[in-house]
Design a protein around this motif. Structure first.
Motif, PDB file in Angstrom:
ATOM      1  N   GLU A   1       0.904  -1.235  -0.082  1.00  0.00           N
ATOM      2  CA  GLU A   1      -0.055   0.050  -0.048  1.00  0.00           C
ATOM      3  C   GLU A   1       0.871   1.328  -0.122  1.00  0.00           C
ATOM      4  O   GLU A   1       0.556   2.274  -0.611  1.00  0.00           O
ATOM      5  CB  GLU A   1      -0.899   0.161   1.160  1.00  0.00           C
ATOM      6  CG  GLU A   1      -2.238  -0.667   0.846  1.00  0.00           C
ATOM      7  CD  GLU A   1      -2.153  -2.316   1.388  1.00  0.00           C
ATOM      8  OE1 GLU A   1      -0.912  -2.619   1.382  1.00  0.00           O
ATOM      9  OE2 GLU A   1      -2.902  -2.981   1.034  1.00  0.00           O
TER      10      GLU A   1
ATOM     11  N   GLN B   1      -3.460   4.606 -12.660  1.00  0.00           N
ATOM     12  CA  GLN B   1      -3.788   2.968 -12.060  1.00  0.00           C
ATOM     13  C   GLN B   1      -3.386   2.110 -12.765  1.00  0.00           C
ATOM     14  O   GLN B   1      -3.038   0.933 -12.573  1.00  0.00           O
ATOM     15  CB  GLN B   1      -5.342   3.189 -11.678  1.00  0.00           C
ATOM     16  CG  GLN B   1      -5.562   4.093 -10.640  1.00  0.00           C
ATOM     17  CD  GLN B   1      -7.210   3.984 -10.316  1.00  0.00           C
ATOM     18  OE1 GLN B   1      -7.893   3.154 -10.777  1.00  0.00           O
ATOM     19  NE2 GLN B   1      -7.656   5.074  -9.323  1.00  0.00           N
TER      20      GLN B   1
ATOM     21  N   GLN C   1      -6.140  -3.305 -12.749  1.00  0.00           N
ATOM     22  CA  GLN C   1      -6.598  -1.783 -12.330  1.00  0.00           C
ATOM     23  C   GLN C   1      -7.662  -1.684 -11.427  1.00  0.00           C
ATOM     24  O   GLN C   1      -7.375  -0.756 -10.554  1.00  0.00           O
ATOM     25  CB  GLN C   1      -6.871  -1.087 -13.780  1.00  0.00           C
ATOM     26  CG  GLN C   1      -7.037   0.329 -13.521  1.00  0.00           C
ATOM     27  CD  GLN C   1      -8.504   0.634 -13.180  1.00  0.00           C
ATOM     28  OE1 GLN C   1      -9.401  -0.067 -13.698  1.00  0.00           O
ATOM     29  NE2 GLN C   1      -8.747   1.763 -12.502  1.00  0.00           N
ATOM     30  N   MET C   2      -8.464  -2.732 -11.410  1.00  0.00           N
ATOM     31  CA  MET C   2      -9.653  -2.536 -10.322  1.00  0.00           C
ATOM     32  C   MET C   2      -9.057  -2.707  -9.044  1.00  0.00           C
ATOM     33  O   MET C   2      -9.485  -1.995  -7.959  1.00  0.00           O
ATOM     34  CB  MET C   2     -10.962  -3.352 -10.850  1.00  0.00           C
ATOM     35  CG  MET C   2     -11.540  -3.147 -12.052  1.00  0.00           C
ATOM     36  SD  MET C   2     -12.480  -1.595 -11.985  1.00  0.00           S
ATOM     37  CE  MET C   2     -13.668  -1.847 -10.795  1.00  0.00           C
ATOM     38  N   HIS C   3      -8.502  -3.532  -9.080  1.00  0.00           N
ATOM     39  CA  HIS C   3      -7.495  -3.988  -7.699  1.00  0.00           C
ATOM     40  C   HIS C   3      -6.899  -2.755  -7.021  1.00  0.00           C
ATOM     41  O   HIS C   3      -6.777  -2.202  -5.753  1.00  0.00           O
ATOM     42  CB  HIS C   3      -6.765  -5.174  -7.590  1.00  0.00           C
ATOM     43  CG  HIS C   3      -6.630  -5.931  -6.333  1.00  0.00           C
ATOM     44  ND1 HIS C   3      -7.141  -6.028  -5.411  1.00  0.00           N
ATOM     45  CD2 HIS C   3      -5.281  -6.100  -5.961  1.00  0.00           C
ATOM     46  CE1 HIS C   3      -6.593  -6.494  -4.149  1.00  0.00           C
ATOM     47  NE2 HIS C   3      -5.546  -6.273  -4.568  1.00  0.00           N
TER      48      HIS C   3
ATOM     49  N   SER D   1      -7.397   0.244  -7.696  1.00  0.00           N
ATOM     50  CA  SER D   1      -8.494   1.491  -7.336  1.00  0.00           C
ATOM     51  C   SER D   1      -8.934   1.159  -6.033  1.00  0.00           C
ATOM     52  O   SER D   1      -8.890   2.019  -5.230  1.00  0.00           O
ATOM     53  CB  SER D   1      -9.532   1.309  -8.313  1.00  0.00           C
ATOM     54  OG  SER D   1     -10.561   2.387  -8.006  1.00  0.00           O
ATOM     55  N   ARG D   2      -9.453  -0.389  -5.531  1.00  0.00           N
ATOM     56  CA  ARG D   2      -9.657  -0.467  -4.397  1.00  0.00           C
ATOM     57  C   ARG D   2      -8.844  -0.425  -3.534  1.00  0.00           C
ATOM     58  O   ARG D   2      -9.070   0.157  -2.208  1.00  0.00           O
ATOM     59  CB  ARG D   2     -10.284  -1.932  -4.542  1.00  0.00           C
ATOM     60  CG  ARG D   2     -11.754  -2.152  -5.268  1.00  0.00           C
ATOM     61  CD  ARG D   2     -12.274  -3.618  -4.739  1.00  0.00           C
ATOM     62  NE  ARG D   2     -11.455  -4.704  -5.526  1.00  0.00           N
ATOM     63  CZ  ARG D   2     -11.352  -5.245  -6.500  1.00  0.00           C
ATOM     64  NH1 ARG D   2     -12.540  -4.686  -7.492  1.00  0.00           N
ATOM     65  NH2 ARG D   2     -10.510  -6.096  -6.978  1.00  0.00           N
ATOM     66  N   LEU D   3      -7.581  -0.908  -3.579  1.00  0.00           N
ATOM     67  CA  LEU D   3      -6.395  -0.534  -2.697  1.00  0.00           C
ATOM     68  C   LEU D   3      -6.356   1.097  -2.209  1.00  0.00           C
ATOM     69  O   LEU D   3      -6.181   1.457  -0.985  1.00  0.00           O
ATOM     70  CB  LEU D   3      -5.056  -1.070  -3.012  1.00  0.00           C
ATOM     71  CG  LEU D   3      -5.205  -2.716  -2.964  1.00  0.00           C
ATOM     72  CD1 LEU D   3      -3.856  -2.984  -3.719  1.00  0.00           C
ATOM     73  CD2 LEU D   3      -5.246  -3.223  -1.825  1.00  0.00           C
TER      74      LEU D   3
ATOM     75  N   THR E   1      -8.615   3.504  -2.688  1.00  0.00           N
ATOM     76  CA  THR E   1      -9.459   4.047  -1.953  1.00  0.00           C
ATOM     77  C   THR E   1      -9.540   3.685  -0.497  1.00  0.00           C
ATOM     78  O   THR E   1      -9.595   4.379   0.390  1.00  0.00           O
ATOM     79  CB  THR E   1     -10.919   3.527  -2.634  1.00  0.00           C
ATOM     80  OG1 THR E   1     -10.833   4.042  -3.934  1.00  0.00           O
ATOM     81  CG2 THR E   1     -11.946   4.137  -1.778  1.00  0.00           C
ATOM     82  N   ARG E   2      -9.403   2.391  -0.190  1.00  0.00           N
ATOM     83  CA  ARG E   2      -9.179   1.758   1.137  1.00  0.00           C
ATOM     84  C   ARG E   2      -8.033   2.675   2.183  1.00  0.00           C
ATOM     85  O   ARG E   2      -8.184   2.779   3.273  1.00  0.00           O
ATOM     86  CB  ARG E   2      -8.995   0.435   1.272  1.00  0.00           C
ATOM     87  CG  ARG E   2      -9.237  -0.237   2.692  1.00  0.00           C
ATOM     88  CD  ARG E   2      -9.086  -1.608   2.759  1.00  0.00           C
ATOM     89  NE  ARG E   2      -7.593  -2.037   2.116  1.00  0.00           N
ATOM     90  CZ  ARG E   2      -7.267  -3.268   1.851  1.00  0.00           C
ATOM     91  NH1 ARG E   2      -8.150  -4.263   1.741  1.00  0.00           N
ATOM     92  NH2 ARG E   2      -5.878  -3.617   1.299  1.00  0.00           N
ATOM     93  N   THR E   3      -6.885   2.711   1.470  1.00  0.00           N
ATOM     94  CA  THR E   3      -5.757   3.220   1.993  1.00  0.00           C
ATOM     95  C   THR E   3      -6.136   4.828   2.341  1.00  0.00           C
ATOM     96  O   THR E   3      -5.803   5.117   3.501  1.00  0.00           O
ATOM     97  CB  THR E   3      -4.418   2.971   1.075  1.00  0.00           C
ATOM     98  OG1 THR E   3      -4.290   1.487   0.867  1.00  0.00           O
ATOM     99  CG2 THR E   3      -3.313   3.662   1.942  1.00  0.00           C
TER     100      THR E   3
END
Length: 311
Positions: free
Chosen positions: A264, A278, A289-291, A293-295, A297-299
């Motif tokens: 992260e 991304q 790329q979707m993964h 984006s999720r990382l 957003t969460r971080t």
């Protein structure tokens, strides 16, 4: 019988010629002109150019000295040339009074010439409204009239920012109370002292003081010191420094970044330091790329929550 103003030989009568240089009453006595005959232009000019009695012999402070002029002016018909001349003499005689009253309001933020002009206008109004038949002295009527005219000028024209009249009156009352309490207590009064003296709430005193600051607006281009080349007031006014907030956030993020996993932390560096997209980050670390984006957003959400908990 010869007509009036002509002798038996047909020549002008010297008495009739002299009527052009005297007032109509004298003319009627000397040459027998008709009472309704108007004053000639030459007679009016001669009367205006006649030597005027010096005003030094009149003392406006002694009403008995100027009372005959007031009575004479009141007896003359309105709009007549003689009344205007007497009125003008009365104005000139009492101009020192207007100057004296205007000087009492010096150093209050208004130009001296403006105050003198307003005081002179108030003097003219007092002269036009004064009725000597009432039996009162002119000074008793003129001083309040001129003073009120100057106070009205300060109320309507003296304020740089228009504030409600209630706050204007409160500001003036605070100024007078400040002088009184400073002399009585040998110290500058507090807002509580002023509120108790004026019998108002402390909030009214605070509002009145704030309104008083709106009386004179200082230019931001005015030099701070006496040197005209010194810095201006505007250059000395501080502004909000956004860099302080950036430093504060940076120092707060350091321990939070240290707690993140390596992947992260690397993704954040590639996105916000190296300015990679991304898709490029996904190719760099071997994920979709979707993964990524999720990382991200969460971080970012975890970092924001940590910053809010620290503040």
């Amino acid at each position: 019988m010869s007509p009036p103003g002509v002798t038996g030989s047909g020549r002008p009568d010297p008495a009739a010629v002299s009527c052009l240089r005297v007032t109509p009453p004298v003319c009627r006595v000397r040459c027998g002109c008709a009472e309704e005959s108007p004053m000639s232009l030459d007679a009016d000019i001669a009367r205006r150019r006649a030597p005027i009695e010096p005003i030094d012999r009149y003392d406006y402070g002694t009403y008995s000295s100027v009372e005959p002029l007031f009575l004479h002016c009141a007896a003359l018909p309105h709009g007549s040339a003689e009344r205007l001349l007497v009125r003008e003499r009365l104005i000139v005689i009492h101009l020192p009074l207007a100057r004296h009253i205007a000087r009492r309001f010096d150093r209050r933020g208004a130009e001296s010439d403006d105050l003198l002009q307003v005081a002179s206008l108030g003097l003219v109004k007092a002269l036009d409204r004064f009725d000597p038949a009432r039996g009162t002295e002119f000074l008793w009527f003129a001083v309040p009239t001129v003073t009120g005219e100057i106070r009205r000028h300060f109320r309507d024209q003296g304020w740089s920012v228009r504030v409600p009249r209630r706050l204007q009156e409160m500001s003036m009352a605070i100024n007078a109370a400040t002088v009184e309490l400073s002399q009585r207590n040998s110290r500058f009064p507090t807002s509580g002292d002023l509120a108790g003296y004026l019998r108002v709430s402390r909030q009214d005193v605070v509002d009145g003081m704030a309104a008083g600051n709106s009386y004179v607006a200082a230019s931001l281009d005015r030099p701070v010191g006496t040197d005209p080349d010194s810095v201006s007031v505007g250059e000395m006014i501080g502004v909000e420094e956004y860099g302080f907030a950036v430093v504060d956030n940076h120092q707060s993020l350091i321990p939070l970044m240290a707690q993140l996993p390596d992947r992260e932390r690397r993704i954040l560096g590639l996105r916000f330091v190296d300015d990679m997209t991304q898709t490029q980050i996904a190719e760099e670390i071997g994920v979709s790329q979707m993964h990524v984006s999720r990382l991200l957003t969460r971080t970012i959400a975890d970092l924001r929550t940590g910053l809010l908990e620290r503040t």
